[in-house]
Write a protein that holds these residues in place. Sequence first.
Motif, PDB file in Angstrom:
ATOM      1  N   LYS A 148       0.858  -1.290   0.079  1.00  0.00           N
ATOM      2  CA  LYS A 148       0.069   0.015   0.029  1.00  0.00           C
ATOM      3  C   LYS A 148       0.888   1.188  -0.079  1.00  0.00           C
ATOM      4  O   LYS A 148       2.020   1.270   0.750  1.00  0.00           O
ATOM      5  CB  LYS A 148      -0.817  -0.059   1.259  1.00  0.00           C
ATOM      6  N   SER A 155      -3.975   7.530   0.875  1.00  0.00           N
ATOM      7  CA  SER A 155      -3.702   6.410  -0.128  1.00  0.00           C
ATOM      8  C   SER A 155      -3.479   6.659  -1.490  1.00  0.00           C
ATOM      9  O   SER A 155      -4.459   7.669  -1.915  1.00  0.00           O
ATOM     10  CB  SER A 155      -4.761   5.257   0.182  1.00  0.00           C
ATOM     11  N   SER A 157      -2.967   5.211  -5.908  1.00  0.00           N
ATOM     12  CA  SER A 157      -2.895   4.077  -6.512  1.00  0.00           C
ATOM     13  C   SER A 157      -1.604   3.608  -7.186  1.00  0.00           C
ATOM     14  O   SER A 157      -0.934   4.462  -7.380  1.00  0.00           O
ATOM     15  CB  SER A 157      -3.928   4.027  -7.639  1.00  0.00           C
TER      16      SER A 157
END
Length: 322
Positions: A148, A155, A157
């Motif tokens: 992650k 967060s 991608s």
Amino acid sequence: QNFQLQQPQDEVSVRAGETLTLTCTTSGNVPPGPVKWLKGWGSGNQTVYDQTGSSPRVTRAVAESNTDFTIHIRDVQPEDAGTYYCVKFRKVLQGNELLQRGNGTEVSVHAKPTAPVVSGPKRRAGPGQSVPFTCAAGGFFPKDISVKWLKDGASISAQQPQITPGQTKSSYDMVSTVTMPLGADDIRSQLVCEVQHPTLTAPLRGTYQLRQALRVSPSVQVDADPPSPVGVNQSVKFTCRVKEFYPRDVAVTWLENGTEMNVENVSQPVETHRGLFTLSSLVEVKATEEKNGSVFTCRVVHDAQDPVDRTATLWVTFPVQW
């Protein structure tokens, strides 16, 4: 005739660093000849234990037993993974021949991944440019691993991690890549790669300070005080203002009509609230007749980039001659 060898474990899983126990017992009439533990079968096998002596890591569970040949292997490492066989040999004139072999115990060693290491581009990039970052960890087993990415806790991608066989046959390595644009305000931003694996109670984290990858080029401006034109023999101060740059490595030189001047009055870079730097450089000139039309250039070289030149021309006015 009624000799039996039992190796009951089909599969055993153990964590790296722990002790592995491999069970083997015999029953019935035991003919003369040794019992050995072999790792692998065929030409590439390796003797792990025999009764004449073996590795200091390997010990018998019941030292003097003639029927229990269970062994302990301490401090197991990923390279210890493989299939282990308990084998009874019978003494014959020519030496020893195979009498009976166990079914084999497949050993997998669960190993934690190494601490993830995050790396950025080889060269700095400017605001608006998209830059790749990689996160690498290795030496883990089993293969399942998740990654992650976080920027300042949020967060972002990323592509699926690439998993490849590791240095040992039973371990894996992982590389994850994320590509993201940089901004001038990323001087104080942090990128985190978070790795989760079945052997971990909490994720492992690798961090990267985005300022290591960022270059913010300065704006350069030259001012004259007083502005031209000025009276003959008047003193004029030229100031070069170098604003909002990062990193702080910068070189400022002055040129008069293309020839470098000896200037010592350069301020030290000062950090702004945004984490960028500014500085100024001052040169003082006497407006003589010979200097009329002279061009003064402030040349700024920042972070090994091409020079930035900013110029000002000195114009001198002369009293009317009657």
